[in-house]
Design a protein around this motif. Structure first.
Motif, short mmCIF file in Angstrom:
data_model
loop_
_atom_site.label_atom_id
_atom_site.label_comp_id
_atom_site.label_asym_id
_atom_site.label_seq_id
_atom_site.Cartn_x
_atom_site.Cartn_y
_atom_site.Cartn_z
N LEU A 1 -36.81 20.53 -11.86
CA LEU A 1 -35.61 20.72 -11.06
C LEU A 1 -35.04 19.37 -10.64
O LEU A 1 -35.78 18.49 -10.20
N TYR A 2 -33.72 19.22 -10.79
CA TYR A 2 -33.05 17.98 -10.44
C TYR A 2 -31.75 18.29 -9.71
O TYR A 2 -31.21 19.39 -9.80
N VAL A 3 -31.23 17.27 -9.03
CA VAL A 3 -29.86 17.33 -8.52
C VAL A 3 -28.93 17.49 -9.72
O VAL A 3 -29.08 16.80 -10.73
N GLY A 4 -27.98 18.41 -9.62
CA GLY A 4 -27.07 18.66 -10.74
C GLY A 4 -25.63 18.76 -10.30
O GLY A 4 -25.31 18.79 -9.10
N GLY A 5 -24.74 18.84 -11.27
CA GLY A 5 -23.30 18.85 -11.01
C GLY A 5 -22.78 17.42 -11.02
O GLY A 5 -23.38 16.53 -10.42
N ASN A 6 -21.66 17.21 -11.71
CA ASN A 6 -21.14 15.84 -11.87
C ASN A 6 -20.94 15.15 -10.53
O ASN A 6 -21.31 13.99 -10.36
N ALA A 7 -20.35 15.86 -9.56
CA ALA A 7 -20.06 15.22 -8.28
C ALA A 7 -21.34 14.81 -7.58
O ALA A 7 -21.45 13.69 -7.05
N ALA A 8 -22.33 15.70 -7.53
CA ALA A 8 -23.59 15.38 -6.86
C ALA A 8 -24.31 14.23 -7.57
O ALA A 8 -24.87 13.34 -6.92
N LEU A 9 -24.29 14.21 -8.90
CA LEU A 9 -24.95 13.14 -9.65
C LEU A 9 -24.25 11.80 -9.44
O LEU A 9 -24.89 10.76 -9.30
N ILE A 10 -22.92 11.83 -9.42
CA ILE A 10 -22.17 10.60 -9.17
C ILE A 10 -22.46 10.11 -7.75
O ILE A 10 -22.67 8.92 -7.50
N GLY A 11 -22.50 11.05 -6.79
CA GLY A 11 -22.83 10.70 -5.42
C GLY A 11 -24.21 10.08 -5.29
O GLY A 11 -24.40 9.09 -4.57
N GLN A 12 -25.18 10.65 -6.01
CA GLN A 12 -26.54 10.10 -6.00
C GLN A 12 -26.57 8.66 -6.51
O GLN A 12 -27.29 7.81 -5.99
N LYS A 13 -25.79 8.39 -7.56
CA LYS A 13 -25.75 7.04 -8.11
C LYS A 13 -25.12 6.06 -7.13
O LYS A 13 -25.61 4.96 -6.91
N PHE A 14 -24.00 6.47 -6.52
CA PHE A 14 -23.37 5.62 -5.52
C PHE A 14 -24.33 5.32 -4.36
O PHE A 14 -24.32 4.22 -3.80
N ALA A 15 -25.16 6.32 -4.01
CA ALA A 15 -26.05 6.18 -2.86
C ALA A 15 -27.17 5.17 -3.10
O ALA A 15 -27.88 4.82 -2.15
N THR A 16 -27.34 4.70 -4.34
CA THR A 16 -28.34 3.66 -4.59
C THR A 16 -27.87 2.30 -4.08
O THR A 16 -28.64 1.34 -4.07
N TYR A 17 -26.60 2.22 -3.67
CA TYR A 17 -26.06 0.99 -3.08
C TYR A 17 -26.04 1.16 -1.56
O TYR A 17 -25.22 1.92 -1.03
N PRO A 18 -26.94 0.49 -0.83
CA PRO A 18 -27.15 0.77 0.60
C PRO A 18 -25.93 0.51 1.47
O PRO A 18 -25.81 1.09 2.55
N ASP A 19 -25.01 -0.35 1.03
CA ASP A 19 -23.84 -0.65 1.86
C ASP A 19 -22.67 0.29 1.60
O ASP A 19 -21.58 0.11 2.17
N LEU A 20 -22.88 1.28 0.77
CA LEU A 20 -21.81 2.20 0.38
C LEU A 20 -22.02 3.56 1.04
O LEU A 20 -23.04 4.21 0.83
N MET A 21 -21.07 4.00 1.87
CA MET A 21 -21.13 5.33 2.47
C MET A 21 -20.57 6.34 1.48
O MET A 21 -19.53 6.11 0.86
N VAL A 22 -21.26 7.47 1.33
CA VAL A 22 -20.88 8.48 0.33
C VAL A 22 -20.70 9.83 1.00
O VAL A 22 -21.60 10.32 1.69
N LEU A 23 -19.54 10.44 0.79
CA LEU A 23 -19.27 11.81 1.22
C LEU A 23 -19.33 12.71 0.00
O LEU A 23 -18.69 12.41 -1.02
N LEU A 24 -20.07 13.81 0.05
CA LEU A 24 -20.16 14.76 -1.06
C LEU A 24 -19.71 16.13 -0.59
O LEU A 24 -20.25 16.69 0.37
N CYS A 25 -18.72 16.68 -1.26
CA CYS A 25 -18.29 18.06 -1.02
C CYS A 25 -18.56 18.89 -2.27
O CYS A 25 -18.24 18.47 -3.38
N GLY A 26 -19.12 20.06 -2.06
CA GLY A 26 -19.44 20.97 -3.15
C GLY A 26 -20.30 22.08 -2.59
O GLY A 26 -20.72 22.03 -1.43
N PRO A 27 -20.58 23.11 -3.39
CA PRO A 27 -21.45 24.19 -2.92
C PRO A 27 -22.91 23.72 -2.83
O PRO A 27 -23.64 23.76 -3.82
N VAL A 28 -23.31 23.27 -1.67
CA VAL A 28 -24.65 22.70 -1.48
C VAL A 28 -25.55 23.73 -0.80
O VAL A 28 -25.36 24.07 0.37
N GLY A 29 -26.52 24.25 -1.55
CA GLY A 29 -27.50 25.18 -1.01
C GLY A 29 -28.70 24.45 -0.43
O GLY A 29 -28.78 23.22 -0.51
N PRO A 30 -29.66 25.18 0.12
CA PRO A 30 -30.80 24.53 0.80
C PRO A 30 -31.65 23.65 -0.11
O PRO A 30 -32.08 22.57 0.30
#
Length: 495
Positions: free
Chosen positions: A149-178
């Motif tokens: 099982l992995y994080v999926g969906g283009n937006a979530a995956l792009i957000g995860q990549k951006f989040a590897t940069y500690p000085d970058l704040m990332v907002l993610l909108c999408g159907p996020v379940g538990p």
């Protein structure tokens, strides 16, 4: 005897000429000559892979002005990654002939579409219409040995990549379940309105290079994705996404998930695309918007995105070779007569299509009202960034950064291991398939080739292809995110 001696002497002179004229060539000459006894007196030369990797490390630098906040939406899910052949065998379907299907209605459709794309080594994504059958397949996939099982969906995956940069704040909108919320990086902010009680699951059927099922053999590693995803299919989080931007105040907006609407039927996507454009149009014009495309099969849908709807209001797009060719086929663009690419896509043909997109749907003409000024094209062997002059900076570093992350992430590593990758890009190519045609070469020590056509600049760099990729899902998203991190938008100049 004297003939052999003369031949050896001439060969030695030729090798010496090439060696002193071009010090990077001797190893390759000796490989093709096939004389193991012939040795040079110098130390062994670095491989081309080593030269390119070292050059990347030296030349890739962040822009002087970097993003501080990035908003990403709107598709998100949990990916279940499993062996495609193994799962289909577990579902008791037999191999046979491949056939593409725009929408999957049964296990038989799934098998045929999987074989169709496996035979081409191409990625694809489809909607599975039968909810009950999909859930049975999903349960079998989750229980299959080795499923992950992995994080999926283009937006979530792009957000995860951006989040590897500690000085970058990332907002993610999408159907996020538990489950997905638990898996996301702590640095990612999810608006409460995006949280839902259940997760959306996508099934990722992977295959390896050379893997065989029946008479079908995969020419390269790739994956086939399918789902019954109504939340992402209707882009249900789009309005929440746009409404969140006023408070978040991003420097950059990244949009994805349009392709999920295709399987919902024409009536839905026609209406929803208009609503999407209305929502996107509310975003401030000074905030650049990047659109990440994905696999599509409906030419009318693609034309709506291009001609009437989304493409004119975004600043940048990211896409692969399948999406690029389909875009041209849908719009009767250059090389639309090609049914598919054969092997590594021809650089000249790719360049022709990229130029056509920016001339017809972008702002290559300063008088145009379109916003599109940047395209990040990626294929297995190389990447190209095409930009309209005066709008983007640091693009040589951006295209190299995208290629570098493709080379490392495919091997499951944080950095490039030159022993696990190989160069498959051409070292000589043309700027166009037609005329005027410029002959171009790649210098491995400075692995970006640049050319111009009108006021569009092209940056080309090779990918060091992972010999035994561990995971292909999300590579395109990581490539686009990395390329954007290293990109700098220029302040518009008055014309």
């Amino acid at each position: 005897m004297w003939r052999k001696a003369s031949a050896a002497a001439l060969l030695a002179l030729a090798v010496g000429y090439f060696y002193y004229g071009s010090p990077e060539l001797p190893e390759h000459i000796l490989q093709y000559v096939g004389l193991p006894g012939l040795q040079t007196s110098t130390a062994p030369q670095s491989s081309l892979e080593e030269v390119i990797s070292s050059a990347w490390e030296a030349l890739i630098t962040l822009p002087s002005r970097q993003w501080s906040k990035v908003a990403v939406g709107v598709n998100a899910c949990v990916d279940v990654v499993v062996s495609g052949v193994g799962l289909l065998q577990a579902l008791a379907v037999d191999p046979g002939a491949g056939s593409d299907h725009e929408v999957l209605h049964s296990k038989e459709d799934l098998k045929e579409a999987f074989i169709h794309y496996m035979a081409r080594g191409a990625a694809a994504e489809r909607f599975f219409s039968d909810q009950e059958v999909f859930h049975r397949i999903a349960r079998a996939a989750a229980e299959y040995p080795g499923a992950k099982l992995y994080v999926g969906g283009n937006a979530a995956l792009i957000g995860q990549k951006f989040a590897t940069y500690p000085d970058l704040m990332v907002l993610l909108c999408g159907p996020v379940g538990p489950k997905l919320h638990e898996m996301l990086d702590e640095q990612i902010v999810v608006p409460p309105e995006s949280l839902q009680e259940t997760d959306e699951y996508h099934l990722i059927l992977e295959y390896k290079a050379g893997e065989q099922w029946g008479s079908t053999q995969a020419p390269q590693a790739n994956r086939f994705i399918f789902s019954h995803d109504v939340s992402n299919g209707g882009m249900s989080s789009l309005e929440t996404f746009v409404a969140s931007l006023e408070e978040f105040e991003p420097d950059l907006v990244v949009l994805s998930g349009l392709h999920m609407m295709e399987g919902q039927g024409r009536a839905l996507w026609e209406a929803r695309l208009k609503e999407a454009v209305a929502a996107i149009s509310e975003i401030r014009r000074d905030i650049p918007i990047h659109l990440e495309l994905a696999s599509l099969t409906d030419k009318d849908f693609m034309n709506s995105i291009m001609e009437e709807q989304v493409m004119p209001v975004v600043s940048s797009i990211g896409l692969n070779e399948q999406e690029l060719l389909f875009l041209s086929q849908a719009g009767a663009g250059p090389h639309a007569e090609l049914p598919s690419w054969k092997g590594v896509p021809d650089v000249g043909r790719v360049s022709d299509i990229l130029l056509w997109i920016l001339e017809r749907h972008g702002r290559s003409d300063p008088a145009s009202e379109a916003d599109l000024t940047r395209i990040h094209f990626h294929t297995l062997a190389y990447h190209i960034l095409a930009t309209v002059e005066g709008h983007w900076g640091n693009q040589a570093a951006a295209v190299m950064a995208g290629a570098r992350v493709a080379s490392s992430q495919a091997c499951g590593l944080r950095s490039v291991d030159v022993g696990k990758v190989q160069l498959r890009a051409p070292l000589e190519f043309s700027s166009s398939h037609g005329e005027p045609r410029e002959a171009l070469t790649l210098d491995p020590a400075r692995p970006v080739t640049v050319w111009r056509r009108g006021n569009v600049t092209f940056h080309f760099t090779p990918v060091l292809v992972c010999k035994q990729p561990l995971r292909t899902v999300g590579l395109g998203d990581a490539i686009s995110a990395e390329g954007l991190v290293y990109s700098e938008v220029k302040t518009p100049q008055p014309f």
